[in-house]
Scaffold this active site. Structure first.
Site, PDB file in Angstrom:
ATOM      1  N   GLY A   1     -20.479 -11.240 102.544  1.00  9.03           N
ATOM      2  CA  GLY A   1     -21.536 -11.709 103.429  1.00  9.03           C
ATOM      3  C   GLY A   1     -21.021 -12.192 104.773  1.00  9.03           C
TER       4      GLY A   1
ATOM      5  CD  GLU B   1     -15.338   0.208  91.949  1.00  6.67           C
ATOM      6  OE1 GLU B   1     -15.241  -0.911  91.386  1.00  6.67           O
ATOM      7  OE2 GLU B   1     -15.964   0.372  93.006  1.00  6.67           O
TER       8      GLU B   1
ATOM      9  N   GLY C   1     -25.799 -16.205 102.103  1.00 10.40           N
ATOM     10  CA  GLY C   1     -24.613 -15.925 101.316  1.00 10.40           C
ATOM     11  C   GLY C   1     -23.513 -15.392 102.204  1.00 10.40           C
ATOM     12  CG  LEU C   2     -22.933 -16.883 105.442  1.00 11.95           C
ATOM     13  CD1 LEU C   2     -22.947 -17.987 106.488  1.00 11.95           C
ATOM     14  CD2 LEU C   2     -23.272 -15.531 106.072  1.00 11.95           C
ATOM     15  N   GLY C   3     -20.048 -15.308 101.689  1.00 13.68           N
ATOM     16  CA  GLY C   3     -18.775 -15.233 100.989  1.00 13.68           C
ATOM     17  C   GLY C   3     -17.912 -14.109 101.523  1.00 13.68           C
TER      18      GLY C   3
ATOM     19  CG  ASP D   1     -22.195 -19.891 101.960  1.00 12.95           C
ATOM     20  OD1 ASP D   1     -22.195 -18.725 101.516  1.00 12.95           O
ATOM     21  OD2 ASP D   1     -21.565 -20.823 101.420  1.00 12.95           O
TER      22      ASP D   1
ATOM     23  CE  LYS E   1     -21.604  -1.301  95.322  1.00 10.39           C
ATOM     24  NZ  LYS E   1     -21.236  -2.322  94.382  1.00 10.39           N
TER      25      LYS E   1
ATOM     26  CG  ASN F   1     -22.845  -5.801  93.094  1.00 14.70           C
ATOM     27  OD1 ASN F   1     -23.191  -4.881  93.830  1.00 14.70           O
ATOM     28  ND2 ASN F   1     -21.590  -6.201  93.013  1.00 14.70           N
TER      29      ASN F   1
ATOM     30  CG  HIS G   1     -20.277   3.355  94.061  1.00 11.78           C
ATOM     31  ND1 HIS G   1     -19.629   2.139  93.895  1.00 11.78           N
ATOM     32  CD2 HIS G   1     -19.615   3.993  95.053  1.00 11.78           C
ATOM     33  CE1 HIS G   1     -18.627   2.055  94.749  1.00 11.78           C
ATOM     34  NE2 HIS G   1     -18.592   3.159  95.465  1.00 11.78           N
TER      35      HIS G   1
END
Length: 296
Positions: A12, A171, A7-9, A30, A164, A86, A167
């Site tokens: 990533g 937020e 995953g190279l978004g 990816d 997370k 996530n 968190h």
């Protein structure tokens, strides 16, 4: 150290670069061949020396499940998988059990830093067995911000993503407070420079924060946020935070109200949601919706 990254978004891809800058070898995969180092997950696994470390950075839910299912058939006993997306914390125990049956370790990592992480580092909240977490320590050190903070082994499997999630719930509430204050200031005729009021808060006040800095950046780009539609998505983690609070009888009035405010944004064009949308775009590169006039 070697690691595979799937995953190279937006996050990533930057994580791959930050890990490489620390001197480690990263083999990235990816679905987009333009950014991928290899053509398949099988090729990624073949390129790693055993025992392997593989970090998954794909959307939560079905994409993560299918990726872990495929990795389960490719990896061997002694390898370790990290889910840095996530994902919902309740999925982590399931993934750990599925992989553990094959002797494959599992670590869940809540990652915060958005599009700024490449230069500033990523805050990492990690869950899993100590032996698996310890093996990944050089990668965590490469990703975290400089200094003593920004990384925690939060506890057992699921603790990283739960931390997370909370968190992100906080937020939500912080962004909502800034947005409400901004809308009220914009309504008052005597306040002639709302943007500079926000800027004045950046030094010496108890509400200064990175989110406030990003709000000022957004207002510098579009002083009254006229180009934005008052619509803000939610990632799902705000909902999960509220659901967990209900399950454990923990009152979360501010976080719950901020989640409901986002729901309200989908009914009418909300001025507050313009600020929420602008902030999400600033820190995470999340998409924004333009007004009809701007589209024209």
């Amino acid at each position: 150290m070697q690691i595979g990254l799937i995953g190279l978004g937006k996050m990533g891809g930057n994580m791959r670069e930050r890990i490489r800058r620390a001197g480690h070898t990263v083999i990235g995969y990816d679905r987009n061949p333009a950014v991928s180092d290899v053509g398949s997950l099988a090729e990624l696994v073949e390129g790693l020396e055993a025992p392997r470390l593989v970090w998954v950075m794909v959307p939560a839910g079905a994409p993560t499940q299918s990726t872990i299912d495929e990795l389960a058939g490719l990896l061997q006993s002694g390898d370790v998988v990290v889910d840095g997306g996530n994902s919902r914390w309740t999925d982590d125990e399931k993934h750990a059990e599925e992989l553990g049956a094959r002797g494959i370790g599992f670590v869940d990592a809540g990652v915060s830093g958005g599009v700024w992480g490449l230069e500033n580092g990523y805050a990492l909240m990690v869950g899993g067995d100590k032996e698996h977490v310890d093996r990944l320590q050089p990668i965590f050190e490469a990703l975290k911000p400089e200094g003593p903070y920004g990384y925690v082994h939060a506890g057992k499997v699921g603790a990283g993503h739960f931390s997370k999630m909370v968190h992100n719930g906080i937020e939500y509430a912080m962004m909502q407070a800034y947005a409400e204050g901004w809308e009220l200031l914009e309504k008052i005729d005597s306040v002639e420079n709302v943007r500079e009021v926000f800027r004045s808060w950046q030094q010496g006040t108890v509400i200064r924060s990175w989110l406030l800095d990003l709000a000022v950046d957004a207002l510098d780009q579009d002083e009254h946020l006229d180009r934005l539609r008052g619509y803000a998505q939610d990632s799902g983690e705000g909902r999960w935070t509220v659901e967990a609070a209900i399950s454990h009888a923990v009152p979360l009035p501010a976080i719950t109200a901020s989640l409901f405010a986002r729901f309200a944004s989908r009914q009418d064009d909300s001025p507050q949601m313009k600020m929420i949308a602008a902030l999400r775009n600033q820190f995470g590169g999340h998409a924004v919706e333009s007004t009809k006039e701007e589209k024209a």
